[in-house]
Scaffold this active site. Structure first.
Site, short mmCIF file in Angstrom:
data_model
loop_
_atom_site.label_atom_id
_atom_site.label_comp_id
_atom_site.label_asym_id
_atom_site.label_seq_id
_atom_site.Cartn_x
_atom_site.Cartn_y
_atom_site.Cartn_z
N ALA A 84 11.15 5.08 2.68
CA ALA A 84 10.98 6.43 3.25
C ALA A 84 9.94 6.33 4.38
CB ALA A 84 10.57 7.45 2.19
N LEU A 85 10.17 5.39 5.26
CA LEU A 85 9.14 5.00 6.23
C LEU A 85 8.91 6.07 7.29
CD1 LEU A 85 10.11 1.25 6.73
CD2 LEU A 85 8.56 2.27 5.05
N HIS A 86 7.67 6.17 7.69
CA HIS A 86 7.29 7.05 8.79
C HIS A 86 6.35 6.27 9.71
CE1 HIS A 86 3.61 7.37 6.51
NE2 HIS A 86 4.26 7.89 5.48
N GLU A 87 5.87 6.94 10.73
CA GLU A 87 5.04 6.27 11.75
C GLU A 87 3.81 5.60 11.13
OE1 GLU A 87 4.32 4.63 15.11
OE2 GLU A 87 6.18 5.70 14.71
N HIS B 21 3.63 3.96 8.20
CA HIS B 21 4.03 2.62 7.77
C HIS B 21 4.23 1.70 8.98
CE1 HIS B 21 5.84 5.15 4.43
NE2 HIS B 21 5.17 4.25 3.72
N ASP C 205 -4.00 6.06 1.32
CA ASP C 205 -4.18 5.89 -0.13
C ASP C 205 -5.47 5.11 -0.33
OD1 ASP C 205 -1.60 7.00 -1.28
OD2 ASP C 205 -0.83 5.57 0.17
N SER D 170 2.95 11.28 5.35
CA SER D 170 3.24 10.85 3.98
C SER D 170 4.73 11.05 3.72
CB SER D 170 2.43 11.69 2.99
OG SER D 170 2.97 11.54 1.68
O1 PAF Z 1 1.43 2.65 -1.23
C1 PAF Z 1 2.56 2.40 -1.66
O2 PAF Z 1 3.59 2.69 -1.02
C2 PAF Z 1 2.70 1.74 -3.01
O3 PAF Z 1 1.74 2.20 -3.90
C3 PAF Z 1 2.68 0.19 -2.95
C4 PAF Z 1 1.36 -0.33 -2.41
C5 PAF Z 1 3.82 -0.27 -2.05
C6 PAF Z 1 2.89 -0.39 -4.35
O4 PAF Z 1 4.10 0.03 -4.91
#
Ligand code: PAF
Length: 282
Positions: free
Chosen positions: A34-37, A39, A152, A187
């Protein structure tokens, strides 16, 4: 060209071994898709620090409580793979749940202390799931560097601690939080917000900015935390799990008075059905 994809530990290790034999360094960016900018900024950061970037995509069931959104978590591997390739990723590692966990898997990585307060208290078992899967990903990919988002923040502290304690030979890099123009931290879970909730959501970042300014000006920690929680309630958040200033490295509570040393303000609060988290350096 489609992004090469490894589905098994053996395929992942074969590619990493081949790169290392050529003298190339490897960076890992663990994700749940579920990638966004945000990531993609981590992938680009990994690309500045390593010759080849591997992104993992694994929606890890063990870090979701039974009532949480594991089944509903957004999944679109084809889209994610396209975005990763554009951001310079060289390999997608997307194992299945059975490839990651043997049916009788019985080992858990538990990080005492830093994983207990805040999200650790609000989401029992969450950080054991994260710590275990991240340890496995680091051992599977054996990267030189691994990049995690500061969004996070507690997760980043937990991962730094387990890497140090278990002598895992990898450098952990934190990537800055990416934000929408109105301040909302990017997010995957923002997709759950209704239009009205999306308009209220930036109040989380605003409350943290205001609280950080007041702490820097020397106001008492407890008073600033209480006012920030009240501001979130006034902005429409229905449950405040925490708004707290803590030591940036140990995540220990700060004394009631002035700040000593680097601190981090962390918050988690619920808007409608969506739980949002955010944090800020003080
Ligand atoms: O931050 C996340 O997307 C997840 O907690 C991770 C680090 C990929 C572990 O599943």
């Amino acid at each position: 060209m489609p992004l090469p994809t490894a589905r098994t530990v053996a395929d992942l290790r074969a590619q990493v071994r081949a790169w290392k034999a050529e003298g190339l360094s490897v960076g890992l960016v663990p994700t749940m898709g579920a990638l966004h900018e945000g990531h993609l900024s981590l992938v680009r950061l990994a690309g500045q620090r390593a010759d080849r970037v591997v992104a993992s995509l694994f929606v890890n069931p063990t870090q979701f409580a039974p009532h949480e959104d594991f089944a509903a978590y957004p999944r679109d591997e084809a889209r994610d793979a396209r975005l990763l390739a554009e951001a310079g990723c060289a390999l997608l590692y997307a194992p299945t749940v059975p490839a990651m966990y043997a049916p009788d898997a019985s080992t858990t990585v538990a990080v005492a202390g830093v994983s207990e307060p805040l999200d650790g208290a609000a989401r029992p078992g969450h950080f054991a799931g994260v710590a275990t899967v991240v340890t496995k990903l680091l051992l599977q990919a054996a990267p030189d560097v691994a990049v995690f988002g500061e969004k996070d923040y507690q997760q980043l502290v937990v991962i730094r601690r387990l890497v140090r304690d278990l002598d895992i030979p990898v450098e952990i890099i934190g990537g800055p939080t990416m934000r929408a123009p109105d301040g909302l931290a990017l997010s995957s879970r923002n997709a759950y917000l209704s239009a009205a909730e999306r308009a209220q959501a930036p109040a989380l970042h605003q409350a943290l900015v205001q609280a950080a300014n007041r702490l820097r000006a020397g106001e008492a920690v407890a008073r600033v935390e209480a006012d920030a929680a009240n501001a979130l309630r006034a902005a429409g958040f229905s449950r405040i799990d925490y708004v707290e200033a803590r030591n940036a490295d140990s995540l220990e509570r700060l004394g009631p008075g002035l700040l000593a040393g680097p601190a981090r303000l962390l918050a988690a609060a619920v808007l409608g059905k969506t739980r949002l988290i955010d944090n800020l350096a003080v």
